[in-house]
Design an enzyme around this catalytic site. Structure first.
Site, PDB file in Angstrom:
ATOM      1  N   SER A 164       0.834  -1.197   0.000  1.00  8.30           N
ATOM      2  CA  SER A 164       0.000   0.000   0.000  1.00  8.30           C
ATOM      3  C   SER A 164       0.875   1.256   0.000  1.00  8.30           C
ATOM      4  O   SER A 164       1.672   1.459  -0.915  1.00  8.30           O
ATOM      5  CB  SER A 164      -0.965  -0.042   1.198  1.00  8.30           C
ATOM      6  OG  SER A 164      -1.988   0.911   1.051  1.00  8.30           O
ATOM      7  N   ASP A 259      -9.719  -5.142  -4.985  1.00  9.57           N
ATOM      8  CA  ASP A 259      -9.095  -3.887  -4.552  1.00  9.57           C
ATOM      9  C   ASP A 259      -9.276  -2.829  -5.633  1.00  9.57           C
ATOM     10  O   ASP A 259      -8.892  -3.031  -6.789  1.00  9.57           O
ATOM     11  CB  ASP A 259      -7.610  -4.139  -4.301  1.00  9.57           C
ATOM     12  CG  ASP A 259      -6.872  -2.919  -3.755  1.00  9.57           C
ATOM     13  OD1 ASP A 259      -7.512  -1.887  -3.513  1.00  9.57           O
ATOM     14  OD2 ASP A 259      -5.638  -3.022  -3.572  1.00  9.57           O
ATOM     15  N   HIS A 292      -7.808  -5.430  -0.497  1.00  9.65           N
ATOM     16  CA  HIS A 292      -6.568  -4.698  -0.280  1.00  9.65           C
ATOM     17  C   HIS A 292      -5.835  -5.234   0.951  1.00  9.65           C
ATOM     18  O   HIS A 292      -6.431  -5.424   2.003  1.00  9.65           O
ATOM     19  CB  HIS A 292      -6.901  -3.208  -0.115  1.00  9.65           C
ATOM     20  CG  HIS A 292      -5.722  -2.307  -0.091  1.00  9.65           C
ATOM     21  ND1 HIS A 292      -4.877  -2.147  -1.161  1.00  9.65           N
ATOM     22  CD2 HIS A 292      -5.241  -1.497   0.894  1.00  9.65           C
ATOM     23  CE1 HIS A 292      -3.932  -1.270  -0.854  1.00  9.65           C
ATOM     24  NE2 HIS A 292      -4.127  -0.876   0.382  1.00  9.65           N
TER      25      HIS A 292
END
Length: 323
Positions: A164, A259, A292
């Site tokens: 991320s 995601d 995610h």
């Protein structure tokens, strides 16, 4: 209502007030390092920036640490996620993940802690991360401050990685390494569900529009001085930037099917593959029906175990990834 109590951003895990104060609703938890093997891996902390009191965590297989021949291992430098706002290198979820990755890959790992927004806005997390990378490379000649790195790091096999926001940081560290023209030799980079964003791929979908607003708010918190916003700022609109100078030869991008950021990961890989100025290899691994950073949130799942194994294979350079 005064600015001390008026909420500017209200997110599930934190609130930011109009005076800039942040209230983290999930308290930071510090997991101590351990010289007693966990999954065959030992760990310890080291200070990389005494003047800023910034540390990192080192991970090494217990077997390698006991090897009198000082076997050289791939060196992984990892940057944690959390939107530049949450988590640390010492959070339980990152300690668990790095322990699993080092066990699977038989490498030595450095997990970097950096100062977080909004108390320390962008570009401070990048500056801290660069300081950590420079600290790592003080060990190239075998005379750095940390014995584990001196004894076991193979500087012909250095990899950057992150998830991320940490994947975003890893990219920018590789770009900066490329600018240094050989001072920092990076073999490869692995990006887990990278926090890259631009408006174009998402603007027509309602769900994506909601995600855009969420990301815009996060970026406004992390980078209050940005004049371009999440859609155009080159810190996050990476796919819209020049990547020809990327300073590594192999890239693995990992995306999750559910995601909203997956499209940017695919776009990043596609642009690298077409780049006339970058001559490396890039591949993508997609995990369908997952969200995610699922591998951080659900460390014991089948999907996580498979992804960690593919990551380990990439570090060992025996994976074949194709777009």
């Amino acid at each position: 209502m005064d600015s001390d109590s008026e909420i500017a951003y209200d997110y599930p895990r934190y609130r930011v007030y109009k005076n800039g104060r942040i209230e983290r609703l999930v308290a930071d938890t510090f997991v101590p390092p351990s010289l007693h093997p966990e999954n065959g891996v030992v760990s310890k902390d080291a200070l990389y920036s005494p003047e800023k009191n910034l540390s990192l965590r080192l991970y090494l297989s217990h077997r390698a640490g006991e090897d009198k021949n000082k076997k050289k291992l791939p060196l992984l430098v990892y940057f944690h996620g959390g939107g530049f706002i949450m988590e640390t290198a010492f959070s339980p979820i990152y300690h668990t993940f790095l322990t699993s990755a080092v066990s699977a890959a038989d490498c030595i790992a450095v997990s970097v802690d950096y100062r977080r927004a909004p108390e320390h806005p962008i570009p401070i997390p990048y500056e801290d991360s660069w300081d950590a990378l420079k600290w790592v490379f003080t060990h190239v000649s075998g005379s750095g401050p940390e014995r584990w790195v001196n004894d076991h790091a193979d500087f012909s096999r250095v990899f950057l990685a992150g998830d991320s926001a940490g994947a975003n940081i890893a990219h920018h560290m590789a770009m900066r390494a490329g600018e240094e023209k050989g001072s920092f030799e990076i073999s490869g980079m692995a990006l887990f569900h990278p926090f890259f964003f631009s408006k174009a791929p998402l603007e027509e979908e309602h769900e994506a529009a909601a995600a855009m607003r969420y990301m815009q708010g996060m970026w406004e918190i992390a980078s209050p001085n940005s004049e371009m916003g999440v859609e155009e700022d080159p810190w996050v609109n990476v796919v819209g930037s020049d990547m020809s100078g990327l300073g590594c030869g192999r890239v693995l991008v990992m995306v999750a099917g559910n995601d909203v950021l997956a499209r940017e990961g695919w776009g990043y890989a596609a642009k690298l593959e077409k780049s006339s100025g970058w001559e490396g290899r890039v591949g993508v691994i997609e995990t369908e029906d997952e969200d995610h950073i699922f591998h951080i949130k659900n460390p014991d799942s089948v999907s996580t175990r498979l992804l960690v194994q593919r990551f380990a294979e990439f570090l060992k350079d025996d994976i074949s990834c194709r777009l």
